[in-house]
Each structure stands twice: as structure tokens, then as C-alpha cells.
Design an enzyme around this catalytic site. Structure first.
Site, PDB file in Angstrom:
ATOM      1  N   ALA A   1      -3.267  -3.358   9.981  1.00  0.00           N
ATOM      2  CA  ALA A   1      -2.773  -2.234   9.170  1.00  0.00           C
ATOM      3  C   ALA A   1      -1.583  -1.592   9.866  1.00  0.00           C
ATOM      4  O   ALA A   1      -1.108  -2.091  10.887  1.00  0.00           O
ATOM      5  CB  ALA A   1      -3.888  -1.215   8.973  1.00  0.00           C
ATOM      6  N   ASN A   2      -1.079  -0.514   9.328  1.00  0.00           N
ATOM      7  CA  ASN A   2      -0.014   0.251   9.990  1.00  0.00           C
ATOM      8  C   ASN A   2      -0.263   1.743   9.789  1.00  0.00           C
ATOM      9  O   ASN A   2      -1.227   2.136   9.139  1.00  0.00           O
ATOM     10  CB  ASN A   2       1.365  -0.181   9.469  1.00  0.00           C
ATOM     11  CG  ASN A   2       1.498   0.057   7.983  1.00  0.00           C
ATOM     12  OD1 ASN A   2       1.442   1.198   7.521  1.00  0.00           O
ATOM     13  ND2 ASN A   2       1.638  -1.023   7.214  1.00  0.00           N
ATOM     14  N   ARG A   3       0.625   2.566  10.315  1.00  0.00           N
ATOM     15  CA  ARG A   3       0.364   4.010  10.387  1.00  0.00           C
ATOM     16  C   ARG A   3       0.790   4.789   9.153  1.00  0.00           C
ATOM     17  O   ARG A   3       0.799   6.016   9.160  1.00  0.00           O
ATOM     18  CB  ARG A   3       1.083   4.611  11.598  1.00  0.00           C
ATOM     19  CG  ARG A   3       0.579   4.097  12.900  1.00  0.00           C
ATOM     20  CD  ARG A   3       1.292   4.776  14.065  1.00  0.00           C
ATOM     21  NE  ARG A   3       1.061   4.048  15.292  1.00  0.00           N
ATOM     22  CZ  ARG A   3      -0.051   4.121  16.004  1.00  0.00           C
ATOM     23  NH1 ARG A   3      -1.025   4.899  15.612  1.00  0.00           N
ATOM     24  NH2 ARG A   3      -0.178   3.417  17.110  1.00  0.00           N
TER      25      ARG A   3
END
Ligand code: C5P
Length: 403
Positions: free
Chosen positions: A211-213
Site C-alpha cells: 500500500a502507500n500513505r
């Protein structure tokens, strides 16, 4: 439907007239409005959040310091994600707080943070209404640009006294709301928009993912701002913890491929704003079972495959929207990278920002963007994400008017 797509934030304060707010919610929804309710503590002594939520088909916001609600929506978003705020019934107490600028519970804080038109429907005992203190507050609020409907003369439900103090009837309130919202310019009325937002989750196995932020705050705010200008908006959101914006259709997806399928199924559209931080790669063959750690085994290696580029696909599609807008989250050479992206992705506009950790933009409340198009480069000042969204929506409306 006269209020189709309109978003009403309804603040219910404590008074026996609160029972009429249930009917007001029904009448508003019948006319196509979406209703987000806030109840004060004393309102809950008269009617239940359960009844309000069921009629509104919405979460009911009760506390200023609810961990869940603040994370979810927050009082500033509540104040902004609507076309109109209605206080019905409005007690003498709520009006006194408004006149003084007090912010001590969710209702009064939202009213102080509001930059939308506010309509107040007072309901109270005739003596309380006639009291010089209340009349002073009403005069102050009128000077502040607050709109009033009622109160009406009649018999009071609880005391049998008669005089000025009955809340206006729901249908009268609805008529005033219709008149107030009619005047607002809706330059995107009749236009359809697709917005992507949030991260994507790419599974490694049934329990793990890449995932990412991205928080989804900017994309959700853009969907909301386009809806405020009258667009028919569908938001395709990756997994986020913030609430679906009011007045917008939201499709929830997890993976980039699901996001692509959802976006393509929504074509044709007039506007596409691709804000999502789509994972560039997915795990080539995600395991159907949880990958087990065996004592002595070397760590597994992940083989990645490229994800579809949704913006590029839409930018070159035979049903390409008239306006295709992409974002460019960069940590270096923001402008050069943004300009390269404009051509490569077939976009009309790239909104570039520097997401280096020290900027705090990724996941934060503010954004500092540069707009890159064939016509040149515009540097916008640092603003909160809602303001970026509102300005971008206005820019989109003017670009569509020109094309
Ligand atoms: O290539 P890059 O990821 O930097 O491009 C960012 C822009 O492209 C954003 O608008 C993002 O939503 C979009 N994008 C996409 N699909 C991808 C990757 C990025 O729509 N797979």
C-alpha cells in the site's frame, strides 16, 4: 426533484419541535437532497439518533470529540461538505452561542467554522423568544447574514401558552431552502465527473498487501467540490478511513485493476480527475493462502507486475472525457516530471505537488500545488486541501465553459 444533488447539514437542537425535524428530513430527501444530521445533547432527550439516522440514511454526528467521527469526517469537513446548514429547531441557547461565537460542542463548532449559508428555524417558549437577550441575538445573527424562518404564532406544545415561538412547518422550511439554493451558481450542472481517490491495496496473500500513505483527503475533497458546483460525481475510492463525501456516489475498490474496471465502466463522462495514488506494481501472482514462515527458510521474494495506468488509459480512450486531469506526486523535479506526465498520460492538466516527507502533504491537511498545462504553469500558494479542491473545481468549470 427540486433539491436533487443538494447537500443539507441539519443541526437539531433540543426542543419538543425536534419531532418535526424528522418530517423535515423526509421532505428534504423526497426532493432529492441528501441530509447529514448533527444532534445536540439536549436534542437526544426528545428524539433518538436512531430515528434521525434511519430517516436521513446517514451517520448521525453527536460529539465534538468522538474519536471515530473526528477521524472520519471532522468538524471542518462537516461544515464545508454541504450546500446549506439548517438549524431546526434552533433553541434560544443555540442562537445565543451562535451570536457569541462560542464553540463548545459539535453543533456550535460547526456553525462557527461554517462558510455556507445558514438557515435558522427558531422554536421556543414565547417569553424566551420575546426576551430582549434573544432579540439582541437575533439582530446580531441577521447582521451576520444568517437567514431566519419563523417562529410562528400559535399554541405551544408543552405549556399550552400561545404566542410567537412555534417552529415553522417542515414544508415552509423546505420552500425557504429551495429558494436559498436556487440562487447559487451551478456551473457544472448537467456535467458528469469521475474522481479517483486514496491508495490501492495490492494483495501479497490473503492477509498481507502492498500500500502507500495516501489518505484520500484531497481526492474526496475534489469530489465534494465538484458536486457543490452541480456536477454528477462518482468517486472511485481505494481503502481509506475517511467517510464517503455527501452528495457523491462512491464506489469502493481495493486493487488497481478493480479501480480501472470501475472507472472504465463509468465512461463516457465530461470530467475525469485521477487523484488516487495507484500502486505502480502488484504482486505478479498473489498467494491464495497465507505465506508461512518456516524456521530456517530464506525470506520469500516478491515478483512484481506492472499495474494498469488508469489515467493514461482514460487519457487515450475512445470515450475520453473532455477534461482529463491527473496528479503528480513527486519528491524531486516536480515541474519537469509533471510536464512529462502531461504528454505521456494524455492529460489536459497535471496538478503536481512535492510529497517529500518534510512537506507533510501525503496524509496531511494542506497541499501546495503547481498546475501544469499546454498553456503554461500556475503556482498556487500553500492551502488546506478543501481550498485546493474548491479552486480546482472552479478552474474545471471555467475550462469546460471555454472548450
Ligand atoms: O505515473 P504517476 O503515478 O506519477 O502518475 C500520477 C497520476 O496518474 C495520478 O493522477 C494517478 O491517479 C494516475 N495513475 C493512474 N494509474 C496508475 C498510476 C497513476 O491513474 N497506475
Amino acid at each position: 426533484m427540486t433539491l436533487s444533488g443538494k447537500r443539507v447539514l441539519l443541526i437539531i437542537s433540543g426542543g419538543i419541535a425536534a419531532y418535526k425535524s424528522l418530517d423535515l428530513i423526509r421532505r428534504l430527501r423526497e426532493r432529492g437532497a441528501s441530509v447529514r444530521p448533527i444532534m445536540t445533547a439536549s436534542a437526544q432527550e426528545f428524539i433518538t439518533p436512531l430515528a434521525v439516522g434511519a430517516l436521513a440514511a446517514s451517520h448521525v454526528y453527536l460529539d465534538l470529540f468522538s474519536r471515530e467521527d473526528e477521524q472520519d469526517v471532522g468538524h471542518i469537513r462537516l461544515a464545508r461538505e454541504c450546500d446549506l446548514i439548517v438549524v431546526a429547531p434552533a433553541t434560544a441557547n443555540v442562537m445565543a452561542k451562535m451570536a457569541q461565537g462560542l464553540a463548545e460542542d459539535l453543533a456550535s463548532t460547526v456553525l462557527l467554522a461554517a462558510d455556507r449559508p445558514v438557515l435558522v428555524a427558531p422554536a421556543m417558549n414565547p417569553k424566551m423568544w420575546a426576551h430582549p437577550a434573544t432579540q439582541r441575538n437575533v439582530a446580531t445573527l441577521k447582521q451576520d447574514g444568517i437567514h431566519f424562518i419563523g417562529p410562528k404564532a400559535g399554541e405551544m406544545a408543552e405549556s399550552g401558552e400561545s404566542g410567537m415561538g412555534r417552529m415553522a412547518e417542515p414544508l415552509e422550511i423546505v420552500a425557504t431552502i429551495e429558494a436559498m439554493l436556487e440562487d447559487q451558481p451551478k456551473p457544472l450542472k448537467g456535467r458528469t465527473a469521475i474522481v479517483t481517490s486514496g491508495p490501492t491495496h495490492e494483495p501479497i496473500d490473503p492477509v498481507r498487501y502492498i500500500a502507500n500513505r495516501s489518505s484520500g483527503k484531497q481526492g474526496h475533497a475534489i469530489a465534494s467540490a465538484l458536486a457543490s458546483l452541480g456536477a454528477d460525481v462518482t468517486l472511485v475510492s481505494g481503502p481509506v478511513i475517511i467517510a464517503d463525501p455527501a452528495g457523491v456516489k462512491t464506489i469502493h475498490v481495493e486493487r488497481a485493476e478493480e479501480m480501472r474496471d470501475a472507472v472504465l465502466s463509468l465512461l463516457p463522462a465530461d470530467i475525469a480527475v485521477m487523484v488516487a495514488a495507484v500502486a505502480d506494481w502488484r504482486v505478479a501472482s498473489a498467494s491464495g493462502q497465507k505465506i508461512k514462515k518456516q524456521p530456517g527458510d530464506a525470506p520469500p521474494s516478491l515478483v512484481l507486475a506492472e499495474n494498469p495506468d488508469i489515467l493514461k488509459t482514460v487519457g487515450h480512450h475512445e470515450k475520453r472525457p473532455r477534461l482529463v486531469i491527473g496528479f503528480a506526486a513527486e519528491t524531486q523535479n516536480v515541474e519537469d516530471n509533471g510536464r512529462a506526465k502531461l504528454a505521456r498520460k494524455g492529460a489536459d492538466l497535471i496538478v503536481a505537488n512535492d510529497v517529500s516527507p518534510e512537506t507533510g502533504i501525503m496524509g496531511g491537511e494542506r497541499n501546495h500545488v503547481t498546475l501544469i498545462s499546454q498553456d503554461g504553469t500556475e503556482h498556487w500558494p500553500d492551502m488546506d486541501k478543501n481550498s485546493v479542491a474548491e479552486q480546482l473545481a472552479r478552474k474545471i468549470a471555467s475550462l469546460l465553459a471555454l472548450s
